[in-house]
Design a protein around this motif. Structure first.
Motif, PDB file in Angstrom:
ATOM      1  N   PRO A 186       0.795  -1.234   0.000  1.00  0.00           N
ATOM      2  CA  PRO A 186       0.000   0.000   0.000  1.00  0.00           C
ATOM      3  C   PRO A 186       0.824   1.279   0.000  1.00  0.00           C
ATOM      4  N   LEU A 187       2.100   1.212   0.398  1.00  0.00           N
ATOM      5  CA  LEU A 187       2.945   2.401   0.420  1.00  0.00           C
ATOM      6  C   LEU A 187       4.029   2.359  -0.653  1.00  0.00           C
ATOM      7  N   CYS A 188       3.956   1.400  -1.550  1.00  0.00           N
ATOM      8  CA  CYS A 188       4.893   1.347  -2.675  1.00  0.00           C
ATOM      9  C   CYS A 188       4.479   2.381  -3.715  1.00  0.00           C
ATOM     10  N   PRO A 189       5.342   3.302  -4.075  1.00  0.00           N
ATOM     11  CA  PRO A 189       4.969   4.325  -5.070  1.00  0.00           C
ATOM     12  C   PRO A 189       4.511   3.733  -6.390  1.00  0.00           C
ATOM     13  N   TRP A 190       5.104   2.609  -6.804  1.00  0.00           N
ATOM     14  CA  TRP A 190       4.711   1.995  -8.068  1.00  0.00           C
ATOM     15  C   TRP A 190       3.332   1.355  -7.964  1.00  0.00           C
ATOM     16  N   SER A 191       2.973   0.849  -6.804  1.00  0.00           N
ATOM     17  CA  SER A 191       1.618   0.325  -6.615  1.00  0.00           C
ATOM     18  C   SER A 191       0.593   1.453  -6.700  1.00  0.00           C
ATOM     19  N   ILE A 192       0.923   2.572  -6.088  1.00  0.00           N
ATOM     20  CA  ILE A 192       0.024   3.727  -6.114  1.00  0.00           C
ATOM     21  C   ILE A 192      -0.122   4.244  -7.538  1.00  0.00           C
ATOM     22  N   ARG A 193       0.974   4.275  -8.272  1.00  0.00           N
ATOM     23  CA  ARG A 193       0.918   4.734  -9.662  1.00  0.00           C
ATOM     24  C   ARG A 193       0.077   3.795 -10.509  1.00  0.00           C
ATOM     25  N   ALA A 194       0.178   2.490 -10.262  1.00  0.00           N
ATOM     26  CA  ALA A 194      -0.627   1.527 -11.014  1.00  0.00           C
ATOM     27  C   ALA A 194      -2.117   1.742 -10.753  1.00  0.00           C
ATOM     28  N   LEU A 195      -2.469   2.007  -9.501  1.00  0.00           N
ATOM     29  CA  LEU A 195      -3.866   2.296  -9.172  1.00  0.00           C
ATOM     30  C   LEU A 195      -4.356   3.504  -9.955  1.00  0.00           C
ATOM     31  N   GLN A 196      -3.548   4.544 -10.018  1.00  0.00           N
ATOM     32  CA  GLN A 196      -3.919   5.742 -10.758  1.00  0.00           C
ATOM     33  C   GLN A 196      -4.062   5.445 -12.249  1.00  0.00           C
ATOM     34  N   SER A 197      -3.193   4.593 -12.778  1.00  0.00           N
ATOM     35  CA  SER A 197      -3.243   4.266 -14.203  1.00  0.00           C
ATOM     36  C   SER A 197      -4.495   3.474 -14.567  1.00  0.00           C
ATOM     37  N   LEU A 198      -5.010   2.691 -13.633  1.00  0.00           N
ATOM     38  CA  LEU A 198      -6.177   1.851 -13.902  1.00  0.00           C
ATOM     39  C   LEU A 198      -7.493   2.529 -13.532  1.00  0.00           C
ATOM     40  N   GLN A 199      -7.425   3.717 -12.948  1.00  0.00           N
ATOM     41  CA  GLN A 199      -8.618   4.386 -12.443  1.00  0.00           C
ATOM     42  C   GLN A 199      -9.675   4.577 -13.535  1.00  0.00           C
ATOM     43  N   SER A 200      -9.265   5.042 -14.707  1.00  0.00           N
ATOM     44  CA  SER A 200     -10.243   5.328 -15.762  1.00  0.00           C
ATOM     45  C   SER A 200     -10.935   4.052 -16.240  1.00  0.00           C
ATOM     46  N   TYR A 201     -10.240   2.941 -16.262  1.00  0.00           N
ATOM     47  CA  TYR A 201     -10.842   1.684 -16.694  1.00  0.00           C
ATOM     48  C   TYR A 201     -11.881   1.209 -15.676  1.00  0.00           C
ATOM     49  N   VAL A 202     -11.609   1.434 -14.401  1.00  0.00           N
ATOM     50  CA  VAL A 202     -12.578   1.097 -13.365  1.00  0.00           C
ATOM     51  C   VAL A 202     -13.794   2.001 -13.483  1.00  0.00           C
ATOM     52  N   ASP A 203     -13.552   3.307 -13.653  1.00  0.00           N
ATOM     53  CA  ASP A 203     -14.657   4.271 -13.744  1.00  0.00           C
ATOM     54  C   ASP A 203     -15.561   3.993 -14.937  1.00  0.00           C
ATOM     55  N   ASN A 204     -14.976   3.493 -16.029  1.00  0.00           N
ATOM     56  CA  ASN A 204     -15.754   3.231 -17.247  1.00  0.00           C
ATOM     57  C   ASN A 204     -16.376   1.843 -17.280  1.00  0.00           C
ATOM     58  N   GLY A 205     -16.250   1.104 -16.182  1.00  0.00           N
ATOM     59  CA  GLY A 205     -16.865  -0.211 -16.112  1.00  0.00           C
ATOM     60  C   GLY A 205     -16.153  -1.288 -16.894  1.00  0.00           C
ATOM     61  N   LYS A 206     -14.915  -1.027 -17.325  1.00  0.00           N
ATOM     62  CA  LYS A 206     -14.169  -2.000 -18.111  1.00  0.00           C
ATOM     63  C   LYS A 206     -13.351  -2.960 -17.251  1.00  0.00           C
ATOM     64  N   LEU A 207     -13.284  -2.692 -15.958  1.00  0.00           N
ATOM     65  CA  LEU A 207     -12.375  -3.464 -15.111  1.00  0.00           C
ATOM     66  C   LEU A 207     -12.898  -3.517 -13.684  1.00  0.00           C
ATOM     67  N   GLU A 208     -12.813  -4.691 -13.083  1.00  0.00           N
ATOM     68  CA  GLU A 208     -12.978  -4.840 -11.641  1.00  0.00           C
ATOM     69  C   GLU A 208     -11.607  -5.198 -11.087  1.00  0.00           C
ATOM     70  N   LEU A 209     -11.095  -4.362 -10.214  1.00  0.00           N
ATOM     71  CA  LEU A 209      -9.756  -4.548  -9.668  1.00  0.00           C
ATOM     72  C   LEU A 209      -9.848  -5.301  -8.346  1.00  0.00           C
ATOM     73  N   ALA A 210      -9.141  -6.420  -8.261  1.00  0.00           N
ATOM     74  CA  ALA A 210      -9.039  -7.189  -7.016  1.00  0.00           C
ATOM     75  C   ALA A 210      -7.693  -6.858  -6.389  1.00  0.00           C
ATOM     76  N   ILE A 211      -7.707  -6.127  -5.280  1.00  0.00           N
ATOM     77  CA  ILE A 211      -6.499  -5.601  -4.651  1.00  0.00           C
ATOM     78  C   ILE A 211      -6.026  -6.579  -3.581  1.00  0.00           C
ATOM     79  N   VAL A 212      -4.800  -7.106  -3.747  1.00  0.00           N
ATOM     80  CA  VAL A 212      -4.230  -8.096  -2.827  1.00  0.00           C
ATOM     81  C   VAL A 212      -3.099  -7.426  -2.046  1.00  0.00           C
ATOM     82  N   PRO A 213      -3.333  -7.015  -0.785  1.00  0.00           N
ATOM     83  CA  PRO A 213      -2.279  -6.316  -0.035  1.00  0.00           C
ATOM     84  C   PRO A 213      -1.209  -7.262   0.490  1.00  0.00           C
TER      85      PRO A 213
END
Length: 313
Positions: A186-213
């Motif tokens: 959760p505090l890895c900068p690259w993990s946070i960046r990946a979340l930001q990169s996938l945000q639009s796909y989640v918002d548009n209903g193209k993706l359900e993200l399963a987050i494994v901490p």
């Protein structure tokens, strides 16, 4: 001459532990005096547990040991291509470092050669409990069983999506959308960046993200990753993304989230399952394609559109 890459993403090597069981304690320090690193007949070097007098000779080693870590010297100057390798363990946290020749500075990470061979894994494999794999029997509901040997390489794994489906994860996005598993610190900068990169796909209903901490960045953030990951594992699946956003904003676990008694065990199990699918660092993504084949990859690909298009619903 082989070309060497020090990976910027960190590989975490969890201890061997059965599902639901406590971590095995670190190996006891041998009573016999330490010996110099000696190559075996197969060319593998024997790790040497460093004593206080060894650590005090190097500012870099003193920094690594400052939080109570136990340190082994791994490999030799030949196998490590001129660098001094060390393996540090502090409770559930594991890290490898390579020291500069003057012993003043260290680089945290894993050494790979030009052919993709994991040099670090070879040198730490003789430390008990470092290298795990999980035996997974398709169709069985029992938790994976940890056995000795090598974890699978990155690429295609027949059961990777099934392994992740049995992990503890949060859900973010529309139910029924193509599901992408993402293993994160959760505090890895690259993990946070990946979340930001996938945000639009989640918002548009193209993706359900399963987050494994999981937690692999404790050495980088004064041991803040473990309680942050446990906080995410202490709430419901659909609430996890909100807690992660709080962690990102605060740079630590929220004070108003009470850790459950099972969050530590869930975190350890997630680590085991992450290694089953070939974890090299965070984020690592896992998905089932439309032909029913599971895949795993370190980080997001350059063409995220093509990735999402190929993920099965």
């Amino acid at each position: 001459m082989r070309h060497i890459l020090l990976a910027t993403s960190v590989v975490l090597f969890p201890q061997l532990a059965s599902a639901g069981q406590c971590q095995t304690p670190p190996p006891m320090e041998p009573s016999a005096p330490p010996v110099k690193i000696v190559a075996t007949s197969e060319g593998t070097t024997i790790p040497r547990l460093l004593k206080a007098e060894d650590i005090n000779q190097s500012p870099a080693l003193r920094r690594i040991a400052s939080n109570g870590a136990t340190i082994w010297e791994i490999g030799d100057s030949m196998s490590n291509h001129g660098l001094r390798g060390v393996f540090a363990r502090n409770g559930q946290t594991f890290r490898t470092f390579y020291l500069t020749p003057d012993l003043q500075a260290e680089v945290g990470g894993v050494m790979w050669d030009a052919e993709g061979h994991n040099i670090t894994r070879d040198t730490v494999s003789m430390i008990p409990g470092v290298i795990p794999t999980v035996k997974w029997d398709a169709g069985h509901t029992n938790p994976p069983k940890v056995v000795s040997g090598q974890p699978p390489a990155e690429g295609t794994h027949a059961d990777a999506a099934k392994v992740m489906a049995s992990a503890s994860f949060g859900l973010y996005g529309h139910a029924g959308a193509p599901r992408l598993y993402m293993i994160v610190d959760p505090l890895c900068p690259w993990s946070i960046r990946a979340l930001q990169s996938l945000q639009s796909y989640v918002d548009n209903g193209k993706l359900e993200l399963a987050i494994v901490p999981i937690a692999i960045n404790d050495y980088e953030n004064n041991h803040a990753s473990t309680p942050a990951a446990q906080a995410m594992l202490s709430i419901g699946q659909r609430q996890m993304i909100g807690v992660w956003r709080q962690i990102i904003a605060l740079n630590h676990a929220p004070d108003d989230v009470s850790l459950t008694e099972t969050s530590g065990a869930s975190l350890q199990l997630n680590l085991q399952k992450a290694h089953t699918v070939g974890l090299r660092g965070t984020p690592t993504i896992v998905w089932l394609d439309k032909s029913g084949v599971s895949h795993t990859q370190s980080g997001l690909p350059d063409n995220v559109d093509a990735l999402i298009e190929g993920v099965a619903r």
